[in-house]
Write a protein that holds these residues in place. Sequence first.
Motif, PDB file in Angstrom:
ATOM      1  N   UNK A 142       4.977  15.168 -31.223  1.00  0.00           N
ATOM      2  CA  UNK A 142       3.870  15.528 -32.115  1.00  0.00           C
ATOM      3  C   UNK A 142       4.095  14.976 -33.517  1.00  0.00           C
ATOM      4  N   UNK A 143       4.996  14.044 -33.642  1.00  0.00           N
ATOM      5  CA  UNK A 143       5.333  13.558 -34.978  1.00  0.00           C
ATOM      6  C   UNK A 143       4.141  12.892 -35.651  1.00  0.00           C
ATOM      7  N   UNK A 144       4.135  12.970 -36.986  1.00  0.00           N
ATOM      8  CA  UNK A 144       3.017  12.489 -37.783  1.00  0.00           C
ATOM      9  C   UNK A 144       2.694  11.013 -37.512  1.00  0.00           C
ATOM     10  N   UNK A 145       3.785  10.220 -37.329  1.00  0.00           N
ATOM     11  CA  UNK A 145       3.551   8.783 -37.163  1.00  0.00           C
ATOM     12  C   UNK A 145       3.219   8.443 -35.715  1.00  0.00           C
ATOM     13  N   UNK A 146       2.895   9.452 -34.986  1.00  0.00           N
ATOM     14  CA  UNK A 146       2.705   9.214 -33.556  1.00  0.00           C
ATOM     15  C   UNK A 146       1.373   9.772 -33.084  1.00  0.00           C
ATOM     16  N   UNK A 147       0.370   9.669 -33.927  1.00  0.00           N
ATOM     17  CA  UNK A 147      -0.936  10.194 -33.505  1.00  0.00           C
ATOM     18  C   UNK A 147      -1.503   9.315 -32.391  1.00  0.00           C
ATOM     19  N   UNK A 148      -2.362   9.914 -31.624  1.00  0.00           N
ATOM     20  CA  UNK A 148      -2.860   9.215 -30.440  1.00  0.00           C
ATOM     21  C   UNK A 148      -3.939   8.187 -30.739  1.00  0.00           C
ATOM     22  N   UNK A 157      -4.898   7.711 -19.236  1.00  0.00           N
ATOM     23  CA  UNK A 157      -5.671   8.946 -19.342  1.00  0.00           C
ATOM     24  C   UNK A 157      -5.949   9.519 -17.948  1.00  0.00           C
ATOM     25  N   UNK A 158      -6.338   8.638 -17.022  1.00  0.00           N
ATOM     26  CA  UNK A 158      -6.598   9.103 -15.650  1.00  0.00           C
ATOM     27  C   UNK A 158      -5.334   9.736 -15.055  1.00  0.00           C
ATOM     28  N   UNK A 159      -4.210   9.082 -15.268  1.00  0.00           N
ATOM     29  CA  UNK A 159      -2.959   9.599 -14.706  1.00  0.00           C
ATOM     30  C   UNK A 159      -2.603  10.951 -15.322  1.00  0.00           C
ATOM     31  N   UNK A 160      -2.806  11.033 -16.623  1.00  0.00           N
ATOM     32  CA  UNK A 160      -2.448  12.281 -17.297  1.00  0.00           C
ATOM     33  C   UNK A 160      -3.361  13.413 -16.844  1.00  0.00           C
ATOM     34  N   UNK A 161      -4.624  13.097 -16.631  1.00  0.00           N
ATOM     35  CA  UNK A 161      -5.552  14.132 -16.147  1.00  0.00           C
ATOM     36  C   UNK A 161      -5.095  14.627 -14.774  1.00  0.00           C
ATOM     37  N   UNK A 162      -4.670  13.680 -13.942  1.00  0.00           N
ATOM     38  CA  UNK A 162      -4.166  14.060 -12.621  1.00  0.00           C
ATOM     39  C   UNK A 162      -2.976  14.998 -12.728  1.00  0.00           C
ATOM     40  N   UNK A 207      -2.726  17.493 -22.306  1.00  0.00           N
ATOM     41  CA  UNK A 207      -2.971  16.054 -22.180  1.00  0.00           C
ATOM     42  C   UNK A 207      -2.357  15.300 -23.351  1.00  0.00           C
ATOM     43  N   UNK A 208      -2.492  15.874 -24.520  1.00  0.00           N
ATOM     44  CA  UNK A 208      -1.923  15.230 -25.711  1.00  0.00           C
ATOM     45  C   UNK A 208      -0.418  15.028 -25.519  1.00  0.00           C
ATOM     46  N   UNK A 209       0.237  16.078 -25.037  1.00  0.00           N
ATOM     47  CA  UNK A 209       1.672  15.958 -24.785  1.00  0.00           C
ATOM     48  C   UNK A 209       1.975  14.892 -23.737  1.00  0.00           C
ATOM     49  N   UNK A 212       1.448  11.349 -25.047  1.00  0.00           N
ATOM     50  CA  UNK A 212       2.496  10.912 -25.985  1.00  0.00           C
ATOM     51  C   UNK A 212       3.803  10.657 -25.243  1.00  0.00           C
ATOM     52  N   UNK A 213       4.054  11.510 -24.269  1.00  0.00           N
ATOM     53  CA  UNK A 213       5.263  11.322 -23.463  1.00  0.00           C
ATOM     54  C   UNK A 213       5.206   9.991 -22.729  1.00  0.00           C
ATOM     55  N   UNK A 214       4.065   9.729 -22.147  1.00  0.00           N
ATOM     56  CA  UNK A 214       3.900   8.485 -21.403  1.00  0.00           C
ATOM     57  C   UNK A 214       4.083   7.279 -22.319  1.00  0.00           C
ATOM     58  N   UNK A 215       3.520   7.389 -23.511  1.00  0.00           N
ATOM     59  CA  UNK A 215       3.642   6.275 -24.453  1.00  0.00           C
ATOM     60  C   UNK A 215       5.101   6.077 -24.877  1.00  0.00           C
ATOM     61  N   UNK A 216       5.768   7.203 -25.100  1.00  0.00           N
ATOM     62  CA  UNK A 216       7.176   7.105 -25.519  1.00  0.00           C
ATOM     63  C   UNK A 216       8.035   6.513 -24.408  1.00  0.00           C
ATOM     64  N   UNK A 217       7.765   6.934 -23.178  1.00  0.00           N
ATOM     65  CA  UNK A 217       8.536   6.402 -22.040  1.00  0.00           C
ATOM     66  C   UNK A 217       8.345   4.908 -21.917  1.00  0.00           C
TER      67      UNK A 217
END
Lengths: 222, 207, 287
Positions: A142-148, A157-162, A207-209, A212-217
């Motif tokens: 949730x860091x400030x420099x990591x907004x979506x 997004x589809x994967x995260x919704x799943x 979903x936000x989490x 962000x997790x997916x992006x970080x990975x």
Amino acid sequence: MNTTNQLLSRISDDKRPQKGKLTQAKKTIATGLSEAEAIERAKGGDAAAFEGLYGLHKRRVYSLCLRMTGNTAEAEDLTQEAFLQLYRKISTFRGESAFSTWLHRLSVNVVLMHLRKKGLPEVSLDEALEPQHEDGPKKDIGARDNVLAGSIDRVNLERSIESLPPGYRIIFVLHDIEGYEHNEIAEMMGCSIGNSKSQLHKARMKLRDLLKLSRAEKASRR
Amino acid sequence: MNCQQFQEVLPHIIETGGSADEEAHLQSCTACSDLVRDLKYIAEQAKLLLPMRDPGPRVWTNIEQSLQREGLIREGRMSRQGHTLTITQTQKKSWTPLGSVLAALAVITLAVVVINYHPRAIVTAHNSPATSSITADDQTLISQISQQQPEVRQAYEDGLKEANAYISDAQKAVDNDPNDDAARQHLQAAYHQKAMLYDMATSRSLP
Amino acid sequence: MLRKLPSSVILSATLMLGAAHLCAQSTKQGKFNIARGGILNVFDNAGSITVHAATGQQLIVSSTPHSPKVEVDSSSTPDGRRVEIRAHALPQQKPNNDEAKVDIDIGLPPGVAVTINAATAPITVENVSGDLTLSSDTGQVTLRNVTNSHVLVKGIAAPISLTNMTGGFVDITSNSGAVQLANVSGNKVSVNTASGNISFQGDCSGGGNYVMITHNGAIDVFLPQTASVDLTARSITGSVENDFPLQAKTHTSFVPDAGRSFAGTSNSGSSSVELQSFSGRIRVKKQ
């Protein structure tokens, strides 16, 4: 923003949540043979009419079922069941509401009925969310420099919704993707409007989490 | 108002806006404003998701078999009406290229059905090609493919020309003899070809 | 009150199993648990895609990107009902045609359905029994030794070849790509092309319904003497030739026109075979 999103952004005005968000297909068939005429043929038992209506709506019904269940086999079974129910009831369709809206609502009910039979909770009341305090340590994701903003692609997004828990996923799909209002969701799901809002909020937070997790990975692998 | 208080009411105010206190907190708190921005962004992106997956081929087979078992469809019971039918499209001017293409796909899909209903009908689909040339919708489709996958652009352009030529030939044959079942089946097959091209292109357009 | 979800359900479903993030020119392998009746979705525009039977119960995916500008993502649901393999360009990278290629080799456990979307990548599937939905713009599609499947193939200019298929349903739509069927039989076998040639070789066994229709492609059907078919062939403006021994039918739904159509049966006529062209030549020969 990638090409896909640019493309989608351009059509965003057309894709605002309409009830059941069926595309313009039905509305665009104006004179002569209309979808309504095809429906009349189906009422008379015309095999080609059934197949044509299936061809016109299968993708949308299947996508709805898949997003709500997250399971392809179940989604296919439910698509089949939704169309069978449609065809069994088609003689009662009087055209008061758009056919697509009718089909959509019928499909949602088929999925919800299935989920009830499975005993899966559609709405979970007891999962608390941690507020993000201004004091104290922030979570990495949730860091400030990591907004979506600007970073979501459709596949992620589809994967995260799943990946959402079923209760969250259903309300998110119904509200944010399919365009149902909270009062309609509350009616369909047998919960309060406040509960629907609360679940939707939790779904978006989750979903936000996940996003962000997916992006970080992904970043860590590069 | 602190973050916890704000986030407790957030589910109820995110779409409608909050009180002066809540708005003031939002303006002053980076964490909460980032959160709201992200949540709104997620909701906006979700609205743009399109249904892009088709069920497997077994689904229709099962439906068809069930309908036959239940006596809901009657084999070979085709309409034999001789009136002229026209499918036209009242296209909204605001439509964007993809919207237009999706609508064209829907019309073409229905055209396949129409031909089967009305063996004697003179069926004129939206943008029905009089020759093997490329229609405006086809051109939009080709442009999108050019942007996304230029290496297959030529295949789609050639394919659309082939499909349009097929439609044109079959249409003439149906016009020549509206009772010719073979001509009608060709017209249906020709529209099926075109529907496939649009279907594949639109499925592919969102990687 | 609704009960709380079990933690296993709440857990995120998207797993980067096998972490199939692959480096250029090196092959990486990922293994996935996939349920019988589950589905595998593959998206790979360029390179090659090969699917064959796995020796065990796990799905095994090997990927070889041709450049560092592309990668392969994989994901699966925790219940093992769906696995998705997706090759794509990295952000801000613009790989050329060769650099965009990713070769994907898949070992498929029994009873798993497969959906493949390709642009130029050739697709080869052999020795499997699950349902197949294959879509290719220009890459060759080859299927061998497939049993009791629903097979749906769509191609633009992709040559399509099916060999040794029994049971199930086959539905092929090809625009200009040639379609070759050898020893293919099923409840329903349907081929539709615009300009692609269609070649069928086999006995049409099983009492199925075989329909081949084309605009200006040629249709060649080679039948063994033992074939039990009820066959009609019609062309609107093209020619029709037959040297297969058929017993002419006395009743047809159309008026026979020498050189343009014929209809007849062989043996007990158990399978229905319907050949139609608009202007393409139709030829039926003894195998």
